[in-house]
Each structure stands twice: as C-alpha cells, then as structure tokens.
Scaffold this active site. Structure first.
Site, PDB file in Angstrom:
ATOM      1  N   ASN A  34      52.340  -8.452  12.792  1.00 36.93           N
ATOM      2  CA  ASN A  34      51.522  -7.292  13.175  1.00 36.93           C
ATOM      3  C   ASN A  34      51.021  -7.393  14.617  1.00 36.93           C
ATOM      4  O   ASN A  34      50.250  -6.538  15.071  1.00 36.93           O
ATOM      5  CB  ASN A  34      50.348  -7.103  12.206  1.00 36.93           C
ATOM      6  CG  ASN A  34      49.301  -8.212  12.310  1.00 36.93           C
ATOM      7  OD1 ASN A  34      49.482  -9.197  13.024  1.00 36.93           O
ATOM      8  ND2 ASN A  34      48.197  -8.053  11.596  1.00 36.93           N
TER       9      ASN A  34
ATOM     10  N   LYS B  25      43.903 -18.402  11.374  1.00 39.78           N
ATOM     11  CA  LYS B  25      43.979 -19.861  11.238  1.00 39.78           C
ATOM     12  C   LYS B  25      42.930 -20.660  12.011  1.00 39.78           C
ATOM     13  O   LYS B  25      43.115 -21.849  12.237  1.00 39.78           O
ATOM     14  CB  LYS B  25      45.376 -20.346  11.633  1.00 39.78           C
ATOM     15  CG  LYS B  25      45.721 -20.116  13.095  1.00 39.78           C
ATOM     16  CD  LYS B  25      47.040 -20.781  13.459  1.00 39.78           C
ATOM     17  CE  LYS B  25      47.425 -20.571  14.904  1.00 39.78           C
ATOM     18  NZ  LYS B  25      46.539 -21.170  15.892  1.00 39.78           N
TER      19      LYS B  25
ATOM     20  N   LEU C 155      42.957 -27.196  20.199  1.00 41.50           N
ATOM     21  CA  LEU C 155      42.708 -28.113  21.308  1.00 41.50           C
ATOM     22  C   LEU C 155      43.723 -27.993  22.442  1.00 41.50           C
ATOM     23  O   LEU C 155      43.345 -27.837  23.608  1.00 41.50           O
ATOM     24  CB  LEU C 155      42.685 -29.562  20.776  1.00 41.50           C
ATOM     25  CG  LEU C 155      42.532 -30.665  21.829  1.00 41.50           C
ATOM     26  CD1 LEU C 155      41.191 -30.543  22.553  1.00 41.50           C
ATOM     27  CD2 LEU C 155      42.670 -32.047  21.188  1.00 41.50           C
TER      28      LEU C 155
ATOM     29  N   ASN D  99      48.657 -31.298  12.702  1.00 41.89           N
ATOM     30  CA  ASN D  99      48.257 -30.474  13.858  1.00 41.89           C
ATOM     31  C   ASN D  99      49.442 -30.178  14.768  1.00 41.89           C
ATOM     32  O   ASN D  99      49.814 -31.010  15.591  1.00 41.89           O
ATOM     33  CB  ASN D  99      47.145 -31.180  14.634  1.00 41.89           C
ATOM     34  CG  ASN D  99      45.842 -31.198  13.857  1.00 41.89           C
ATOM     35  OD1 ASN D  99      45.746 -31.835  12.810  1.00 41.89           O
ATOM     36  ND2 ASN D  99      44.860 -30.467  14.339  1.00 41.89           N
TER      37      ASN D  99
ATOM     38  N   SER E 172      48.258 -26.403   4.909  1.00 40.76           N
ATOM     39  CA  SER E 172      47.577 -27.178   5.938  1.00 40.76           C
ATOM     40  C   SER E 172      46.924 -28.413   5.337  1.00 40.76           C
ATOM     41  O   SER E 172      46.518 -28.416   4.176  1.00 40.76           O
ATOM     42  CB  SER E 172      46.502 -26.294   6.571  1.00 40.76           C
ATOM     43  OG  SER E 172      45.593 -27.057   7.326  1.00 40.76           O
TER      44      SER E 172
ATOM     45  N   ILE F  25      54.131 -21.256  15.406  1.00 39.83           N
ATOM     46  CA  ILE F  25      55.052 -22.017  14.556  1.00 39.83           C
ATOM     47  C   ILE F  25      56.184 -21.113  14.075  1.00 39.83           C
ATOM     48  O   ILE F  25      57.341 -21.523  14.010  1.00 39.83           O
ATOM     49  CB  ILE F  25      54.313 -22.649  13.366  1.00 39.83           C
ATOM     50  CG1 ILE F  25      53.096 -23.436  13.845  1.00 39.83           C
ATOM     51  CG2 ILE F  25      55.244 -23.580  12.588  1.00 39.83           C
ATOM     52  CD1 ILE F  25      52.163 -23.885  12.742  1.00 39.83           C
TER      53      ILE F  25
ATOM     54  N   ASP G 158      51.568  -4.740   8.992  1.00 37.53           N
ATOM     55  CA  ASP G 158      50.363  -5.467   8.624  1.00 37.53           C
ATOM     56  C   ASP G 158      50.455  -5.738   7.129  1.00 37.53           C
ATOM     57  O   ASP G 158      50.475  -4.808   6.321  1.00 37.53           O
ATOM     58  CB  ASP G 158      49.113  -4.646   8.948  1.00 37.53           C
ATOM     59  CG  ASP G 158      47.835  -5.475   8.815  1.00 37.53           C
ATOM     60  OD1 ASP G 158      47.747  -6.267   7.850  1.00 37.53           O
ATOM     61  OD2 ASP G 158      46.946  -5.329   9.665  1.00 37.53           O
TER      62      ASP G 158
ATOM     63  N   TYR H  45      38.571 -20.881   6.107  1.00 33.39           N
ATOM     64  CA  TYR H  45      40.006 -21.012   6.380  1.00 33.39           C
ATOM     65  C   TYR H  45      40.635 -22.022   5.431  1.00 33.39           C
ATOM     66  O   TYR H  45      41.650 -21.751   4.775  1.00 33.39           O
ATOM     67  CB  TYR H  45      40.246 -21.452   7.835  1.00 33.39           C
ATOM     68  CG  TYR H  45      41.639 -21.982   8.054  1.00 33.39           C
ATOM     69  CD1 TYR H  45      42.744 -21.128   7.984  1.00 33.39           C
ATOM     70  CD2 TYR H  45      41.869 -23.334   8.277  1.00 33.39           C
ATOM     71  CE1 TYR H  45      44.036 -21.626   8.144  1.00 33.39           C
ATOM     72  CE2 TYR H  45      43.154 -23.826   8.438  1.00 33.39           C
ATOM     73  CZ  TYR H  45      44.228 -22.967   8.374  1.00 33.39           C
ATOM     74  OH  TYR H  45      45.502 -23.463   8.521  1.00 33.39           O
TER      75      TYR H  45
ATOM     76  N   LYS I  19      43.591 -21.605   2.183  1.00 30.48           N
ATOM     77  CA  LYS I  19      44.814 -22.382   1.962  1.00 30.48           C
ATOM     78  C   LYS I  19      44.801 -23.015   0.563  1.00 30.48           C
ATOM     79  O   LYS I  19      45.838 -23.054  -0.116  1.00 30.48           O
ATOM     80  CB  LYS I  19      44.987 -23.442   3.053  1.00 30.48           C
ATOM     81  CG  LYS I  19      45.300 -22.868   4.431  1.00 30.48           C
ATOM     82  CD  LYS I  19      46.602 -22.053   4.433  1.00 30.48           C
ATOM     83  CE  LYS I  19      46.947 -21.506   5.800  1.00 30.48           C
ATOM     84  NZ  LYS I  19      48.131 -20.618   5.794  1.00 30.48           N
TER      85      LYS I  19
END
Length: 330
Positions: A32, A85, A200, A179, A125, A12, A58, A150, A154
C-alpha cells in the site's frame, strides 16, 4: 509458480522478491506504499531483469483482498511481510498496530482457506520471545508476555496461524527474524524508511550522511559488555534467501509438519556501540551520538540459536555485520 509477496516493496520484502525471481518464481507484489516507494519496483527490475506484477492494495480492505484472490486464483504460496513494525510507535498507537497487523492476516488466511491447499510463510520476529531468560534463543524457548503491542501482534498472528493449520489445508512456516540490516550489493534497493527511522542502522546511516543531527542510544546501564542493548544483526540478503528455501520446502512438500517454526539470525549478539564502531570503520568517519534514557519495550539482549534453521531448513548466513553495515552505508 506464482508467489504473492505482501509488503513486497518494503525492506525485507523487496530483497525477498529479488531472490524469488532469481530462482524463477513468478512474483506478485502487494503493497500500500505506506512505508515504501514505487521506485523500488524499478530497482528490482534492474537487479533481476524482470519487473514483478504489482497491485497497490491496503490489506485492511477485506473486499480488495477478496478481489485480489479472485483475480489471481492460481497462486502457489503467500509470503506475508505487510505489517507495521516499530516497537516505540506501537506503544504510542496500539490500535493502529492491532488493526493493521491482525486484520490483514485474517483476511488473507480467509481467502487461502478456500483453496484445496495453500502455502503460507509468516514474517514473525524474535520479539515473540519477550525477554528470554537465557541465551541463545531456540525455537523451544518459552514465549514470554509481549513487551510491546508490536510484539503482541506477532504473538497473536502466530497463534491465529497455528489454529488455522489445525483445521484447514494450510501449510505454514513461521520465520522469527532477529535484526535485519544491510542492503543488496547492487545498491539498487535497501532500507529506506519514510519519515524518522525507527530502527538503528538506517538512523545511523542517515546521521552519517547528515540528515539527522545525532543518534540517540537508549540506555547504557544494561547488564551487557558495554551497557548497551545486544541484538543479533542479520544481513537482509541472507534473510531473503531463507524465505526462498522455506517456500521451496512448502511447494515441494518436504515440510515434516503442517506448521514449522525457524529462528533466523546469525547466532551472535552485537551491542549498539559495536554497531556504531562497525559503521565508523565502514564509513571512515566518527558518528555523533548521545546516551539517553532507556526506551519502553526494549529487551536487554536477544540472539538466536540457529541450529534448527541450519540443520532442518538447510540455511546458513553467509554475510557478516561488517558486510551489512558497509552495504547499508553504500
């Protein structure tokens, strides 16, 4: 205006760098290279005619973050993508996710907090909603307990930013993606995960091209039209353009609150099997797949109510699932 894009060589991030440069922002990329490639810089340059500045850092290294903001003391805003992610990996290795996703956010905010004013966009997300009780999901939908480490990072990240905006000169927008899929029409950049894909569509395309033997579909006994999970698949170029609009909103001071939240999706859900069918249509070939057990951390369905993004942010998706799958395959 100089905009910092963390994780700017990722999927993204790289598409957002392209759209920012197309709108004449000067971009400084931090990455990184843990899940991206330096060659993406050349792809961005071929598309836009300009190579962004690049710093290999980093963000878990607090001193490196401090030194970066000393070197670039005139940035107008930060778009923060850099994070691990993958839902499944986060269940297996939660400490990696808490260190990478939380400490990097804190170190950046500490530097922005020193500025007389700062603009910050957070890559959030729809996982923050957990398994929402009704569809579609609006920004006012109650936040459920996270279903994975995860998702929890967020939620925690959003809470940290909320607390900071209350007591500082930070203006922030939280963008909750559904998504993201697809690739830039030039084929110069796209979703190129290192190792085994955790999402996916890249797994579908790698299976289609013969890198993987078959796709595993996690569960076909969900209460959905065909038993497979439902997600809101948004073309990454549409998503990237939303970040540019959001940053323009902050730098032009047209935001109405110090903290704003927008869902970014198409408003339409598609099942896993529908995505496979779209791939078979785009590629002209059958995709080998098998049904396996459900995966821990997966919600049954999630798709967006996009009214707020459409009406307040002034952004709408332009591209379809077929466009996205076709571009990803190319």
């Amino acid at each position: 205006m100089k905009i910092v894009v963390t994780g700017g060589l990722g999927f993204i991030g790289s598409h957002t760098v392209v759209e920012l440069q197309n709108e004449n922002f000067e971009v400084i990329v931090i990455d990184n290279l843990s899940n991206s490639s330096i060659e993406v810089l050349d792809g961005i340059e071929r598309i836009t005619g300009k190579k962004p500045l690049f710093e290999q850092i980093d963000l878990r290294d607090k001193t490196a973050v401090q030194n970066f903001f000393k070197k670039y003391d005139d940035v107008s805003g930060v778009i923060h993508f850099a994070a691990s992610k993958a839902v499944g990996e986060s269940v297996q290795n939660p400490l990696l996710y808490y260190e990478n996703n939380i400490s990097s956010l804190v170190y950046i905010l500490q530097e922005l907090n020193k500025k007389p004013e700062a603009n910050f966009i957070f890559s959030s997300s729809c996982t923050v909603y957990g398994q929402a009780e009704k569809m579609p999901i609006a920004e006012s939908t109650p936040i459920q307990p996270a279903m994975s480490p995860y998702g929890n990072t967020k939620q925690i990240g959003e809470e940290i930013i909320t607390d900071v905006t209350k007591v500082s000169n930070l203006n922030a927008i939280l963008l909750r993606y559904f998504n993201p899929v697809g690739a830039h029409e030039s084929n110069e950049i796209g979703e190129l995960p290192l190792g085994v894909p955790q999402n996916l569509v890249p797994f579908i395309t790698q299976t289609g091209v013969g890198l993987r033997k078959e796709l595993s579909v996690y569960g076909n006994d969900y209460p959905t039209p065909d038993g497979t999970c439902v997600r809101d698949y948004i073309h990454v170029v549409d998503l990237a353009k939303a970040h540019v609009i959001a940053m323009q909103r902050l730098v032009n001071k047209t935001n109405t609150d110090k903290l704003e939240i927008f869902n970014l999706g198409t408003g339409k859900g598609s099942t896993v099997l529908e995505v496979i069918t779209a791939f078979e249509k785009a590629s002209g070939q059958k995709l080998p797949y098998k049904i396996v057990d459900r995966r821990e951390g997966d919600v049954t369905e999630a798709y967006a109510n996009t009214d707020k993004a459409n009406n307040v942010l002034g952004w709408k998706t332009q591209l379809s699932l077929d466009d996205a799958i076709s571009s990803a395959w190319k």
